[in-house]
Design an enzyme around this catalytic site. Structure first.
Site, PDB file in Angstrom:
ATOM      1  CG  HIS A 122       2.589  -4.211   3.626  1.00 45.82           C
ATOM      2  ND1 HIS A 122       3.552  -3.812   2.739  1.00 45.82           N
ATOM      3  CD2 HIS A 122       2.203  -5.452   3.237  1.00 45.82           C
ATOM      4  CE1 HIS A 122       3.727  -4.772   1.837  1.00 45.82           C
ATOM      5  NE2 HIS A 122       2.921  -5.777   2.117  1.00 45.82           N
ATOM      6  CG  ASP A 199      -1.551   0.433   3.117  1.00 42.75           C
ATOM      7  OD1 ASP A 199      -2.326  -0.034   2.266  1.00 42.75           O
ATOM      8  OD2 ASP A 199      -0.499  -0.132   3.452  1.00 42.75           O
ATOM      9  CD  GLN A 202      -4.693  -6.894   2.231  1.00 44.10           C
ATOM     10  OE1 GLN A 202      -5.743  -7.470   1.944  1.00 44.10           O
ATOM     11  NE2 GLN A 202      -3.539  -7.244   1.694  1.00 44.10           N
ATOM     12  CE  LYS A 225      -2.070  -6.048  -1.873  1.00 41.26           C
ATOM     13  NZ  LYS A 225      -1.398  -7.294  -1.539  1.00 41.26           N
ATOM     14  CB  CYS A 363       5.366  -7.314   3.586  1.00 42.14           C
ATOM     15  SG  CYS A 363       5.869  -8.125   2.086  1.00 42.14           S
TER      16      CYS A 363
END
Ligand code: PMP
Length: 409
Positions: A122, A199, A202, A225, A363
């Site tokens: 991303h 990261d 997600q 999220k 993104c």
């Protein structure tokens, strides 16, 4: 038992209509909806406890401090962090990665050093490192993906070497639904005395996460999220690494002593939490973590895996469709393209049916280039989505194709 009907009742927004149709919300990779429990917690905080934490000794300040710090404990527990002082509240994944890129990157990278990322990052795990590389003379290297969207680990083995100072990688892809083997990457990084950053934007909301077994040094995620409010997320860091770092932002609360010409720093986690934080949102994130824990991350993962596989199967039956990412071991993110309808047109026509999906580069412009497309359509599922909603998605896609005359022959 995982009762999705009961779960849906906890989310007020899921009972609204869009264009006269029941909302089918499939843009969860962008942001999740919020359960009543989180919304109530925000109201409760402002109605009963609002004050500036850590600063006052009056009753409200103490309550605000307690609620803020309770959230830290909850987040720490949620990701298996032993020491809650290693959880830093930020605005989200983007800010967490920038914190590391500034506070660690600017002081530790120099010419000759390398930061290893992947082709599927991303922009928020790419641009901060481009800026850090520009300022320090370090180089960025990229682990390629294979055609099925999984990382080429043979190339990773070659790329991660003695010049590597940091490996930073998405845990799960917001485009491909891939779950990356971050444990193996962490081992490669550590074998070369480099650090490993994950990261988790997600993965945190969707997979059981245990930072100790991932073996990483930093883990970043966004509250919005994972059922929490916007404006809050966190960075977990290995305490000794965080301790060795200089602050990111300067200001109130992050200091121990301030003189006119110099200052000394507060202990963790406050060293990295300058100024008044998004207190209500942090408290709301704590309520979101409670909600996720009550359902159980294993159960959530299982539910989304089934939905993702069902959507993958149903989409695969569509003539001419391209589905990006691996066919197995995926999250509930499914990106696809049709030969006859542009992704933007798909999402616009789906919106008319009350179905919210996302189209664009997500993104991830370099990943789009790797896939050879400008954009994809993406449906992303969460704990409250149902198989019936997958069916509604399919009906709406079918309708969109008919609208564009795909079957006029
Ligand atoms: N990384 C990934 C993989 C993401 O999907 C996102 C959000 N789309 C981010 C980072 C950035 O998250 P935020 O905008 O909440 O900072």
């Amino acid at each position: 038992m995982y009762d999705v009907k009961e779960i849906r009742d906890d989310f007020p927004i899921l009972s609204r209509e869009v264009n006269g149709k029941p909302l089918v919300y499939l843009d969860n990779a962008a942001t999740s909806q919020k359960p009543r429990r989180v919304l109530d917690k925000l109201a409760e905080y402002y109605e009963l406890h609002n004050a500036n934490p850590h600063r006052g000794v009056h009753r409200l300040a103490e309550e605000a401090t307690m609620m803020f710090e309770e959230s830290r404990e909850k987040v720490a527990g949620f990701i298996g962090a032993e020491d809650s002082r290693s959880v830093i509240f930020t605005r989200g994944t983007t800010e967490s990665i920038n914190l590391v890129a500034y506070a660690w990157g600017r002081r530790n990278l120099r010419e000759g050093d390398e930061v290893v990322l992947t082709e599927s990052e991303h922009h928020s795990n790419l641009v901060p490192w481009q800026l850090a590389a520009r300022d320090t003379g370090a180089k960025l290297r990229f682990i390629p993906i294979r055609d099925d969207g999984t990382l080429d680990m043979d190339e990773a083995e070659k790329l991660i070497g003695e010049n590597t100072k940091l490996v930073s990688c998405i845990h799960a892809s917001n485009v491909l639904g891939t779950v990356n083997p971050v444990e193996a990457l962490a081992e490669m990084a550590h074998a070369n005395d480099a650090l490993m950053m994950v990261d988790g934007a997600q993965s945190g909301p969707h997979l059981p996460v245990d930072v100790a077994s991932l073996g990483c040094d930093f883990f970043a995620a966004s509250g919005h999220k994972m059922l929490g409010p916007t404006g809050v997320g966190f960075l977990w860091g290995r305490p000794e690494v965080l301790d060795s770092m200089e602050p990111f932002l300067g200001g109130g609360e992050m200091i121990r002593e301030v003189h006119l010409d110099h200052s000394t720093w507060n202990d963790l986690p406050h060293k990295f939490e300058a100024g008044t934080m998004n207190v209500a949102q942090v408290v709301g994130l704590g309520a979101a973590v409670d909600y996720l824990n009550a359902l159980g991350m294993e159960n959530i993962r299982e539910h989304e895996k089934k939905l993702g596989e069902y959507a993958y199967r149903r989409l695969s039956d569509m003539e001419g469709i391209t589905i990006y990412g691996p066919s197995e071991d995926r999250t509930g993110v499914v990106s696809f393209a049709l030969p006859d309808v542009h992704p933007h047109d798909i999402s616009q026509l789906l919106d008319e049916e009350g179905v919210a999906i996302r189209s664009g580069h997500h993104c991830c412009q370099p990943l789009m280039r790797r896939l050879g497309v400008a954009a994809t359509a993406r449906a992303s599922f969460y704990l409250y989505n149902t198989e019936e909603e997958v069916d509604l998605l399919m009906d709406a896609i079918q309708k969109a194709r008919e609208f564009f005359g795909a079957f006029a022959s």
